[in-house]
Write an enzyme that holds these catalytic residues in place. Structure first.
Site, mmCIF file in Angstrom:
data_model
loop_
_atom_site.group_PDB
_atom_site.id
_atom_site.type_symbol
_atom_site.label_atom_id
_atom_site.label_comp_id
_atom_site.label_asym_id
_atom_site.label_seq_id
_atom_site.Cartn_x
_atom_site.Cartn_y
_atom_site.Cartn_z
ATOM 1 C CB CYS A 86 -0.981 -0.031 1.168
ATOM 2 S SG CYS A 86 -2.290 1.197 0.977
ATOM 3 C CG HIS A 181 -3.857 -3.352 3.134
ATOM 4 N ND1 HIS A 181 -2.888 -2.830 3.957
ATOM 5 C CD2 HIS A 181 -4.461 -2.291 2.542
ATOM 6 C CE1 HIS A 181 -2.910 -1.507 3.882
ATOM 7 N NE2 HIS A 181 -3.856 -1.156 3.028
ATOM 8 C CD GLU A 183 -1.382 -5.554 5.586
ATOM 9 O OE1 GLU A 183 -1.263 -6.037 4.436
ATOM 10 O OE2 GLU A 183 -1.340 -4.325 5.795
ATOM 11 N N GLY A 237 -3.642 -14.173 34.945
ATOM 12 C CA GLY A 237 -3.859 -13.896 33.523
ATOM 13 C C GLY A 237 -2.823 -14.643 32.681
ATOM 14 C CB VAL A 238 -2.708 -15.320 29.002
ATOM 15 C CG1 VAL A 238 -1.810 -16.103 28.058
ATOM 16 C CG2 VAL A 238 -4.131 -15.794 28.893
ATOM 17 C CG ASP A 239 0.154 -11.448 28.629
ATOM 18 O OD1 ASP A 239 -0.084 -12.385 27.847
ATOM 19 O OD2 ASP A 239 -0.230 -10.285 28.432
#
Ligand code: XMP
Length: 539
Positions: A86, A181, A183, A237-239
């Site tokens: 782009c 695009h 992506e 939490g996940v992190d």
């Protein structure tokens, strides 16, 4: 271990991170940096010989907003392949002697692009062929300006009716560019095209694999920490969970996790966290039950921002007090010198484009921002290079249960934002039980078409406590009890979200169970508001 890498230069597009995710999905390491890095920076970045290709992103600018950002000239002088997307294509065309014209009507949406010239980038990649046998791609376009003259040495690679130069290439130099695009998932062959670029054209080794990454990350942590000690704020939490599991794998008892229970967690959450980390992983975890402190400070406060400030401030105080004890050390420990955080890559990417925008896009970690300096501790952030989906993969590879790793997000202030108005223990207890029923039934109900559970089909689902009472009947008696709202949304980025069209049978089961099993609630409603204009949480 050194990974070969792809550099993504960000001109400020909203979807630049998606380019990086597609490249990582092809198992190639990549990093996003702002487009206005210097020539020297680019040469230095390439100096170790591991840089195999560069991708120039789209831009944040619309037709109404001029952008004159250029790619550093070194990008085109390194002798490695470059892909422009782009605005990145326009920058490439402009800088290499082609022509870009503005003032066109913005083209936004699906388009069918005809592949031309049999370039290596598009060879064998197509969605359909026209009756004349031309290969076609269904793509997503979003641009105002366009390239109107190819730079010297380039040939036409793709075109549409409204955009005759929708792709161009100089294969002798490995330069490719597309106006659409690749992506975004709307471009069906987008992932294949990006994979072709990084693996086929840049010839990178696909060695970015989470299962293999564990040993590399473990070695790095051991090297960084040596025989010192680390503390980590575990939230469940996940992190923070994946960071804890990884660091524990690396340094065992040199890690101490501090788990602050503010009394606003989900049903049995505290016990589950302890069971996993202390029970199964045998990690050192200090559980601080601070619920009485939090609830006493929240008494009488109903304004949402005031509640958030109290919860955030107390969390930091409690954590600091525990950390100070650990830092000081005791008979069995020398004291901690590192603070570990579950910071992930999207938290640290600096976006490009307008220089002034950069500062605002760098987020500090929401729970413990500023703590390392205040505590005089060094930072350990082993997930800094990873995207959320990679963190999840790593978590599973480390042996954490998928139910934990693929759990819906839960806000730091917990039920504090899901109890409207003043927070009281009575409300939190009712809400926890109602919410557990909702989540249990979301996990029980499967969608016939996909075979997936409704928990997996929704991005976030929870129950909200409304501090109002309404009249009901139960048996022969009148009730006058509280109301809860069910909230379930589908979203890919949490910036916008649709309310989930849950099956009536599921809603009926949940409402019936909550009203029958949770004495004190006699009415259940379902929130049918999308974001925007509503938010996901109620507060
Ligand atoms: P809203 O309600 O703004 O929420 O649509 C978007 C997403 O952010 C989550 N959220 C938080 N997460 N700390 C967090 O870690 C917070 O203070 C916080 N507040 C909102 C929310 O749950 C949703 O996923």
């Amino acid at each position: 271990m050194q990974h070969q890498k792809i550099l993504i230069l960000d001109f400020g597009s909203q979807v630049t991170q998606l380019i990086a995710r597609r490249v990582r999905e092809a198992h190639v390491f990549c990093e996003v940096h702002p487009c206005d890095v210097t020539d020297e920076w680019v040469r230095e970045y390439a100096a170790d010989g591991q840089l195999k290709g560069i991708i120039l992103s789209g831009s944040h600018a619309s037709v109404y907003e001029e952008t004159t950002d250029k790619a550093p000239q070194a990008v085109f002088d390194l002798g490695i392949p470059v892909l422009g997307i782009c605005y990145g294509m326009q920058a490439m065309a402009h800088q290499l002697g082609g022509k870009v014209e503005g003032g066109h009507k913005r083209e936004f949406g699906f388009a069918a692009v005809r592949a031309r010239g049999h370039t290596k980038l598009l060879e064998g990649i197509q969605d359909f062929a026209t009756p004349e046998g031309h290969g076609m791609l269904d793509v997503w376009m979003s641009h105002g300006d366009k390239v109107t003259e190819l730079p010297p040495g380039f040939k036409l690679m793709a075109s549409t009716e409204s955009c005759p130069i929708a792709g161009m290439a100089d294969e002798s130099r490995g330069f490719y560019a597309v106006q659409f695009h690749p992506e975004v998932t709307h471009t069906k062959q987008g992932a294949a095209l990006l994979e072709r670029f990084v693996l086929g054209i840049c010839e990178t080794r696909p060695d970015w694999i989470m299962g293999d990454y564990i040993s590399e990350a473990v070695a790095k942590i051991r090297e960084q920490v040596g025989d010192e000690e680390v503390i980590l704020g575990l939230s469940g939490g996940v992190d923070s969970s994946v960071a804890a599991a990884l660091i524990h794998r690396a340094i065992g008892d040199q890690l101490t996790c501090v788990f602050v229970d503010h009394g606003l967690l989900r049903l049995n959450e505290g016990d589950m966290v302890m069971d996993m980390f202390e029970g199964k992983l045998h990690a050192k975890v200090i559980r601080v039950d601070a619920s009485e402190l939090f609830l006493s400070k929240l008494a009488g406060v109903s304004e949402p921002e005031a509640k958030r400030k109290i919860i955030g401030g107390l969390f930091v105080d409690v954590f600091k007090a525990e950390a100070a004890k650990l830092k000081a050390g005791n008979a069995s420990s020398k004291g901690a010198t590192f603070l570990a955080q579950g910071t992930i890559y999207p938290d640290v990417i600096e976006s490009g484009g307008a220089k002034s925008k950069k500062a605002v896009t760098i987020k500090s970690h929401h729970n413990v921002g500023g703590l390392p300096e205040q505590l005089g501790l060094k930072l350990l952030e082993p997930l800094r290079e990873l995207f959320k989906d990679e963190v999840r993969e790593l978590g599973v590879a480390l042996g954490l249960p998928p139910e934990m790793v693929y759990r819906h997000p839960f806000p730091g202030p917990g039920l504090g934002v899901r109890i409207l108005g003043e927070v009281k223990k009575e409300y939190a207890d009712l809400l926890r039980r109602a919410d557990a029923i909702f989540i249990e039934e979301l996990r029980n109900f499967r969608d016939d078409a996909t075979g997936k559970t409704w928990y997996d089909l929704t991005s976030q689902a929870f129950t909200v406590f409304l501090p109002v009472k309404s009249v009901g009947v139960m048996g022969d008696g009148r009730t006058y009890d509280y109301v809860v709202a069910l909230r379930a949304v589908q979203t890919s980025d949490f910036m916008t979200a649709d309310w989930a069209e849950l099956p009536y049978a599921l809603l009926k089961k949940v409402s019936g169970r909550i009203i029958n099993e949770v004495r004190g609630i006699n009415r259940v409603t379902y929130d049918v508001s999308s974001k925007p204009p509503a938010t996901i949480e109620w507060e």
